[in-house]
Design an enzyme around this catalytic site. Structure first.
Site, PDB file in Angstrom:
ATOM      1  N   CYS A  79       0.849  -1.193   0.000  1.00 33.26           N
ATOM      2  CA  CYS A  79       0.000   0.000   0.000  1.00 33.26           C
ATOM      3  C   CYS A  79       0.891   1.252   0.000  1.00 33.26           C
ATOM      4  O   CYS A  79       1.642   1.472  -0.936  1.00 33.26           O
ATOM      5  CB  CYS A  79      -0.980  -0.027   1.172  1.00 33.26           C
ATOM      6  SG  CYS A  79      -2.337   1.168   0.969  1.00 33.26           S
ATOM      7  N   HIS A 181      -3.965  -4.415  -0.294  1.00 30.68           N
ATOM      8  CA  HIS A 181      -3.600  -5.009   0.990  1.00 30.68           C
ATOM      9  C   HIS A 181      -3.718  -6.522   0.883  1.00 30.68           C
ATOM     10  O   HIS A 181      -4.823  -7.058   0.971  1.00 30.68           O
ATOM     11  CB  HIS A 181      -4.532  -4.500   2.096  1.00 30.68           C
ATOM     12  CG  HIS A 181      -4.257  -3.103   2.526  1.00 30.68           C
ATOM     13  ND1 HIS A 181      -3.287  -2.799   3.460  1.00 30.68           N
ATOM     14  CD2 HIS A 181      -4.815  -1.926   2.156  1.00 30.68           C
ATOM     15  CE1 HIS A 181      -3.264  -1.487   3.649  1.00 30.68           C
ATOM     16  NE2 HIS A 181      -4.178  -0.940   2.866  1.00 30.68           N
ATOM     17  N   GLU A 183      -3.013  -8.716   3.022  1.00 36.67           N
ATOM     18  CA  GLU A 183      -3.488  -9.270   4.297  1.00 36.67           C
ATOM     19  C   GLU A 183      -4.989  -9.091   4.477  1.00 36.67           C
ATOM     20  O   GLU A 183      -5.583  -9.676   5.386  1.00 36.67           O
ATOM     21  CB  GLU A 183      -2.720  -8.635   5.467  1.00 36.67           C
ATOM     22  CG  GLU A 183      -3.140  -7.231   5.844  1.00 36.67           C
ATOM     23  CD  GLU A 183      -2.599  -6.123   4.941  1.00 36.67           C
ATOM     24  OE1 GLU A 183      -2.758  -4.953   5.303  1.00 36.67           O
ATOM     25  OE2 GLU A 183      -2.012  -6.433   3.878  1.00 36.67           O
TER      26      GLU A 183
END
EC number: 4.3.2.10
Length: 208
Positions: A79, A181, A183
């Site tokens: 990011c 992202h 995750e």
């Protein structure tokens, strides 16, 4: 062991959990010796470009990260962390980045009938078929950003459309960035982190 750069910007808890799931041990650190000893360096980040660079400078990490990347250490920016890899950003003025990738960071256009910031899921298109990140093709990942990288096509692995073509994965040898992202992107995000893990294990960044 992967080192996650600790500079008080970014939600590192979910990122650590993702690597735990992939059976990759991590350490959250701003210690240059620990960064140098790690198999790879992860640069997370949310927020403003200038504040993030100031935080890195305050911890005397700018030169450390530049030297590690140029020595061949695998570096993954996520990011805002991806944006910091570039030469500069026009976010709230002109600010120098780490200069590990060619290009600059510019604001997403607000006049193209799309919402800014881009916040939510978007579909990726693979631009480099031989990439270890090929599983990203046609898959959706989660984005939260108002700025994007304007960079040479040779650095772009995958893109999404959001009024303009937005690089979602970039790579120049051992320096890699993900605008989304991973995750927060479910199975697809884990696949991209797993691909990075395999590249590090094999010490193979020859796709670029």
């Amino acid at each position: 062991m992967f080192a996650i750069v600790d500079y008080d910007t970014g939600n590192t808890r979910n990122l650590k959990k993702a690597f735990d799931y992939l059976q990759v041990s991590t350490i959250l650190t701003a210690d240059p010796q620990q960064l140098a000893a790690a198999d790879a360096v992860i640069l997370p980040g949310v927020g403003a470009f200038a504040a993030a660079m100031a935080a890195l400078k305050e911890r005397q990490l700018v030169g450390v990260l530049q030297a590690l990347a140029r020595s061949g250490k695998p570096v993954l920016g996520i990011c805002l962390g991806m944006q910091l890899l570039f030469e500069s950003s026009s976010e709230y003025g002109e600010h120098a980045g780490l200069g590990l990738l060619s290009g600059r960071v510019s604001a997403l256009p607000t006049d193209l009938n799309v919402k800014v910031p881009q916040m939510g899921w978007n579909q990726n298109e693979l631009r480099r078929p031989d990439s270890p990140f090929a599983s990203i093709d046609a898959a959706y990942t989660y984005f939260v950003h108002s700025y994007y990288a304007v960079c040479p096509a040779t650095e772009i692995v995958a893109t999404v459309q959001h009024g303009v073509q937005v690089p979602s994965i970039v790579q120049q040898q051992n320096v890699i960035g993900m605008q989304f992202h991973p995750e927060k992107s479910g199975r697809v995000g884990l696949q991209q982190l797993a691909a990075f893990k395999e590249m590090v294990s094999a010490n193979d960044f020859s796709s670029n």
